[in-house]
Design an enzyme around this catalytic site. Structure first.
Site, PDB file in Angstrom:
ATOM      1  N   ASP A  39      -4.926 -58.681 -24.053  1.00 51.38           N
ATOM      2  CA  ASP A  39      -6.441 -58.526 -24.664  1.00 51.38           C
ATOM      3  C   ASP A  39      -7.309 -59.152 -23.963  1.00 51.38           C
ATOM      4  O   ASP A  39      -6.816 -60.571 -25.118  1.00 51.38           O
ATOM      5  CB  ASP A  39      -7.276 -56.739 -25.089  1.00 51.38           C
ATOM      6  CG  ASP A  39      -8.379 -56.816 -24.341  1.00 51.38           C
ATOM      7  OD1 ASP A  39      -8.962 -57.496 -23.618  1.00 51.38           O
ATOM      8  OD2 ASP A  39      -9.319 -56.217 -25.291  1.00 51.38           O
ATOM      9  N   ASP A  72     -13.682 -61.341 -20.054  1.00 48.40           N
ATOM     10  CA  ASP A  72     -14.941 -60.196 -19.044  1.00 48.40           C
ATOM     11  C   ASP A  72     -15.508 -59.682 -19.894  1.00 48.40           C
ATOM     12  O   ASP A  72     -15.213 -59.914 -21.219  1.00 48.40           O
ATOM     13  CB  ASP A  72     -13.844 -59.338 -18.103  1.00 48.40           C
ATOM     14  CG  ASP A  72     -13.859 -58.315 -19.258  1.00 48.40           C
ATOM     15  OD1 ASP A  72     -12.884 -58.533 -20.030  1.00 48.40           O
ATOM     16  OD2 ASP A  72     -13.560 -57.061 -18.469  1.00 48.40           O
ATOM     17  N   ASP A  80      -2.757 -48.474 -21.516  1.00 42.44           N
ATOM     18  CA  ASP A  80      -2.505 -48.836 -22.493  1.00 42.44           C
ATOM     19  C   ASP A  80      -3.481 -48.449 -23.677  1.00 42.44           C
ATOM     20  O   ASP A  80      -4.661 -47.688 -22.693  1.00 42.44           O
ATOM     21  CB  ASP A  80      -2.979 -49.946 -23.477  1.00 42.44           C
ATOM     22  CG  ASP A  80      -4.352 -50.065 -22.648  1.00 42.44           C
ATOM     23  OD1 ASP A  80      -4.852 -50.412 -24.336  1.00 42.44           O
ATOM     24  OD2 ASP A  80      -5.043 -50.493 -22.046  1.00 42.44           O
ATOM     25  N   CYS A  94      12.746 -32.909 -27.784  1.00 38.14           N
ATOM     26  CA  CYS A  94      11.716 -34.036 -28.581  1.00 38.14           C
ATOM     27  C   CYS A  94      13.511 -34.772 -28.784  1.00 38.14           C
ATOM     28  O   CYS A  94      13.350 -34.246 -30.244  1.00 38.14           O
ATOM     29  CB  CYS A  94      10.926 -34.462 -29.571  1.00 38.14           C
ATOM     30  SG  CYS A  94      10.204 -35.531 -29.654  1.00 38.14           S
ATOM     31  N   CYS A 124      12.106 -37.785 -31.260  1.00 36.83           N
ATOM     32  CA  CYS A 124      11.520 -38.436 -31.619  1.00 36.83           C
ATOM     33  C   CYS A 124      12.245 -38.225 -33.696  1.00 36.83           C
ATOM     34  O   CYS A 124      12.706 -36.781 -33.763  1.00 36.83           O
ATOM     35  CB  CYS A 124      10.633 -38.610 -32.154  1.00 36.83           C
ATOM     36  SG  CYS A 124       9.374 -37.763 -32.836  1.00 36.83           S
ATOM     37  N   CYS A 180      11.048 -34.991 -35.107  1.00 41.58           N
ATOM     38  CA  CYS A 180      11.198 -33.674 -34.478  1.00 41.58           C
ATOM     39  C   CYS A 180      13.324 -33.261 -34.281  1.00 41.58           C
ATOM     40  O   CYS A 180      13.157 -32.293 -34.332  1.00 41.58           O
ATOM     41  CB  CYS A 180      11.029 -33.314 -32.857  1.00 41.58           C
ATOM     42  SG  CYS A 180       9.157 -33.442 -32.522  1.00 41.58           S
ATOM     43  N   HIS A 229       6.469 -39.485 -33.430  1.00 42.62           N
ATOM     44  CA  HIS A 229       6.615 -38.429 -31.617  1.00 42.62           C
ATOM     45  C   HIS A 229       5.499 -39.069 -30.981  1.00 42.62           C
ATOM     46  O   HIS A 229       5.654 -39.304 -29.733  1.00 42.62           O
ATOM     47  CB  HIS A 229       6.291 -37.297 -32.701  1.00 42.62           C
ATOM     48  CG  HIS A 229       5.820 -36.410 -31.784  1.00 42.62           C
ATOM     49  ND1 HIS A 229       6.414 -35.476 -30.624  1.00 42.62           N
ATOM     50  CD2 HIS A 229       5.305 -35.883 -31.149  1.00 42.62           C
ATOM     51  CE1 HIS A 229       6.749 -34.396 -30.288  1.00 42.62           C
ATOM     52  NE2 HIS A 229       5.367 -34.940 -30.784  1.00 42.62           N
TER      53      HIS A 229
END
Length: 375
Positions: free
Chosen positions: A92, A146, A266, A304, A306, A309, A335
């Site tokens: 950014d 900006d 994002d 899931c 991850c 989980c 997660h």
């Protein structure tokens, strides 16, 4: 070295399946970029971030300029080496801080003078040194400098802000150092006003960028106004360049924006929520602080992959949160990033197979059902 380019592989309605080629690797789109503001995705190891399927992370010019300093990062081999992330990085420009740190800055036609939120020291950001700082950081994708227009803003305020950003966009392009595999994105501003968004997009296309971001949304206008703004903005952007909606958002925001032709996203939401006991699931958000989880042997979300989980029960996650053990936020952050990567992976598959509308309808149905007892 590869050129920076975008391949449009398939479309389904306005939804797009694509691939961005950068100096440090490929990004499959739609893509969600975990936020690593200060050179780290909070509570995550770089290898853990990669294990979720994330291909690109986001750093922040303003924060890294203050600490540890762009000169130091450059001397230490650039941000990829400094944070041990070999993949692409987007930075950014500092423009969001022009809005979010309004009480600590003075803005003029040339740039912005900030008072550091760390120690009160003064720092200057202009389009020119924002480009130089991002070069020192070795960002694969540099963002034009900006002003992120706040909400609400009158048409006159939004117009003045947008036109200043367009002047800064031209200066950013002039100051950017082209290198193979490195790209510069312009940022469409204009608040929620279609005529100003059109004026901004036209100005950016005349300057010419490697990709186009849509800024000044997810700042309080609400999902309906955000989608309405996307409806009039994305058709104005080139089909052969990536489109990035900055700072968005919730899973339903991402799905709706993909349906409107956006490629990249994002947001701090998955990481910040993970640190506050909130977990995103297909049926909505689960608060692991709630007492109803204390005896629950089930995983947080079936299917899931991850470690939260795969290896632990809701009861254990609840225990970690209530005991203020650092492992709790770490597991929930993992997660949540996994959930966002699974979402964009599923969206890519749905676009490739021509079923994105059905996917979006099913996702909305699951969230609406949101059986609290099941959660």
């Amino acid at each position: 070295m590869t050129d920076f380019k975008f391949d449009l592989l398939a479309t389904d309605g306005q939804a797009r399946l694509g691939r961005v080629h950068t100096a440090h690797g490929v990004i499959d789109t739609p893509a969600f970029m975990p936020v690593g503001t200060a050179g780290t995705v909070k509570a995550m190891l770089p290898g853990s971030v990669a294990a979720t399927g994330a291909q690109i992370v986001l750093g922040n010019t303003y924060h890294l300029m203050l600490r540890p300093g762009a000169d130091r990062v450059e001397r230490l081999g650039g941000l990829h080496q400094f944070m041990n992330w070999p993949g692409p990085i987007l930075t950014d420009s500092g423009g969001f801080q022009v809005m979010s740190l309004a009480k600590l800055r003075k803005m003029d036609a040339d740039g912005v003078t900030f008072q550091s939120h760390h120690d009160g020291s003064k720092h200057r950001l202009t389009p020119e040194n924002s480009m130089e700082i991002q070069r020192q950081l070795d960002a694969d994708i540099t963002m034009a400098f900006d002003e992120c227009t706040p909400f609400p803003a009158t048409p006159q305020q939004a117009a003045e802000s947008m036109r200043l950003s367009m002047r800064w966009a031209a200066r950013s392009k002039a100051a950017f150092t082209p290198r193979p595999g490195y790209g510069l994105f312009g940022i469409v501003q204009g608040g929620i006003y279609p005529d100003l968004r059109a004026e901004s997009a036209k100005a950016l296309l005349e300057i010419g960028f490697d990709g186009y971001a849509i800024g000044g949304l997810a700042v309080g206008e609400g999902q309906e106004a955000m989608f309405a703004t996307l409806d009039v903005t994305t058709p104005l952007l080139p089909e052969d360049k990536p489109r990035y909606l900055m700072g968005v958002g919730r899973p339903s925001d991402i799905i709706g924006a993909v349906m409107r032709g956006v490629d990249m996203f994002d947001c701090v939401m998955p990481t910040r929520s993970g640190r506050t006991a909130q977990a995103f699931t297909k049926r909505g958000t689960v608060n692991l602080r709630n007492a109803r989880h204390q005896d629950d042997p089930r995983p947080l979300e079936e299917g899931c992959a991850c470690p939260a989980c795969r290896d632990h029960s809701r009861a254990y996650l609840h225990h970690l949160i209530r005991s203020e053990e650092i492992l709790g936020p770490m597991l929930l952050t993992w997660h949540n990033i996994q959930a966002y990567q699974d979402l964009t992976r599923s969206l890519r598959a749905a676009i490739a197979e021509g079923r994105v509308e059905a996917f979006a309808a099913r996702a909305a149905e699951l969230e609406a059902q949101g059986d609290i007892a099941a959660l």
